[in-house]
Every structure is written in structure tokens, then in C-alpha cells.
Design an enzyme around this catalytic site. Sequence first.
Site, PDB file in Angstrom:
ATOM      1  CG  HIS A 129      57.836  60.732  78.958  1.00  0.00           C
ATOM      2  ND1 HIS A 129      57.040  61.780  79.376  1.00  0.00           N
ATOM      3  CD2 HIS A 129      58.316  61.106  77.738  1.00  0.00           C
ATOM      4  CE1 HIS A 129      57.037  62.725  78.454  1.00  0.00           C
ATOM      5  NE2 HIS A 129      57.807  62.341  77.451  1.00  0.00           N
ATOM      6  CD  GLU A 130      61.504  59.191  75.928  1.00  0.00           C
ATOM      7  OE1 GLU A 130      61.118  59.077  74.742  1.00  0.00           O
ATOM      8  OE2 GLU A 130      61.693  60.297  76.458  1.00  0.00           O
ATOM      9  CG  HIS A 133      56.837  59.747  73.390  1.00  0.00           C
ATOM     10  ND1 HIS A 133      55.892  60.731  73.166  1.00  0.00           N
ATOM     11  CD2 HIS A 133      57.758  60.292  74.245  1.00  0.00           C
ATOM     12  CE1 HIS A 133      56.223  61.819  73.863  1.00  0.00           C
ATOM     13  NE2 HIS A 133      57.332  61.571  74.525  1.00  0.00           N
ATOM     14  CG  ASP A 158      56.889  65.364  74.471  1.00  0.00           C
ATOM     15  OD1 ASP A 158      57.731  65.319  73.556  1.00  0.00           O
ATOM     16  OD2 ASP A 158      56.908  64.602  75.465  1.00  0.00           O
TER      17      ASP A 158
END
Length: 200
Positions: A14-15, A18, A91
Amino acid sequence: RLLNPKEREIVAYHEMGHALVAMSTPGADSVHKVSIIPRGIGALGYTIQRPTEDRFLMTREELENKMAVLIGGRAAEYIIFNHLSTGAADDLAKITDIARSIVMRYGMDDKLGHVSYESERAPFLAGMPQSAREREYSDGTAREIDQAVRELIQRVFERTVALLQRQRSVLEASARRLLEKETLTESELVVFKQQLLAAA
């Protein structure tokens, strides 16, 4: 709290989703640090960006790029695990806010035209939700606004998924590295940025 191994893996992808979208997007704020160490309430990991310059005006393209970076985490989860988790809740709130501003406040939707559908809030109404204040457009227009917001977010999501699919090998390598180190700094992310540029 401590994350279990599967949660750690999801947060790492996930990170890095980004981070890689930010590093692949011209004009996006530079990525300073990425971590899977939980931070505060609800944040299971984080990606810190630093603005390269003060911005007072933004184009629609720049706003959509900002949305793409925000939805990059969910897009990465979707690609790797073929599922969606609750990790993108914050988000999604931010993305929806930007999309609604594009459509309602900045008059940037082709179908709805150069019209502001969001009136300035009087100070005593500032905390009141839009639904509780007088609406100055029809039910039909409200449906068009909702559809335009949904379509914009879906378009940005599909574009972001396509970007990360093209960079899947970099996504997997960087997520593995993040799992191993837990935090990656700007200098450590440079190697992945170079791989993105080489593959572009």
C-alpha cells in the site's frame, strides 16, 4: 498495535503504491520517507512527501495527479492481492473531497460546465454538512454531480492501476525492501526511482 505478517505485507505494498505513483508523476511532491511502522491512531504505515515549491494555483491535471498518488495504495493492493482493504479509508475521503471540488467548486467538469455548485459557507454554517444547508441546484443536477465524481475517481483509479501494472516488478522489489527495513528514506528510494525512469 503489532501487525500480523499478512497485514505488514499489505501495508508495505500500500505505502509503496503511494510512493511509486508519486515518483512516476511529473510535478508530484518528492517522497521523503516511507514506513510500515504504525504511527498514531489508525495509521498502519505512512508515506511522507515534501512540496518542492509553494503552490497557489493548480490545474485539473495536477489535481488528478494528486488523486492518483492518494489512490496508489489501494491500486497496489488491488494488483497484488486482488482485493480491497479498509486501509484506504482516509485516502478515499481525501480523493472524494478533491473530486467533488473539481466538479462542484472549480467548474472543471465538461458536462456540468463553468459553474460553481458549492456556495461559500457563512462562518456560522462552516461546521454544517452540505445536506443541511440550502442547495441551489436541482435533484437532476445533484445526480449529475454524483455521477461526475464517481466517474472521475474511477478513471483516476484505472489509470493508476495501469501505471503500477507496468511497474509491477519495481513495486514488488520495493515492497520487499520495505518489509525488510521497515522504513525507507529518500536516498534509499532513489534506486527505485531510477528503475521507474529506466522502465518508462
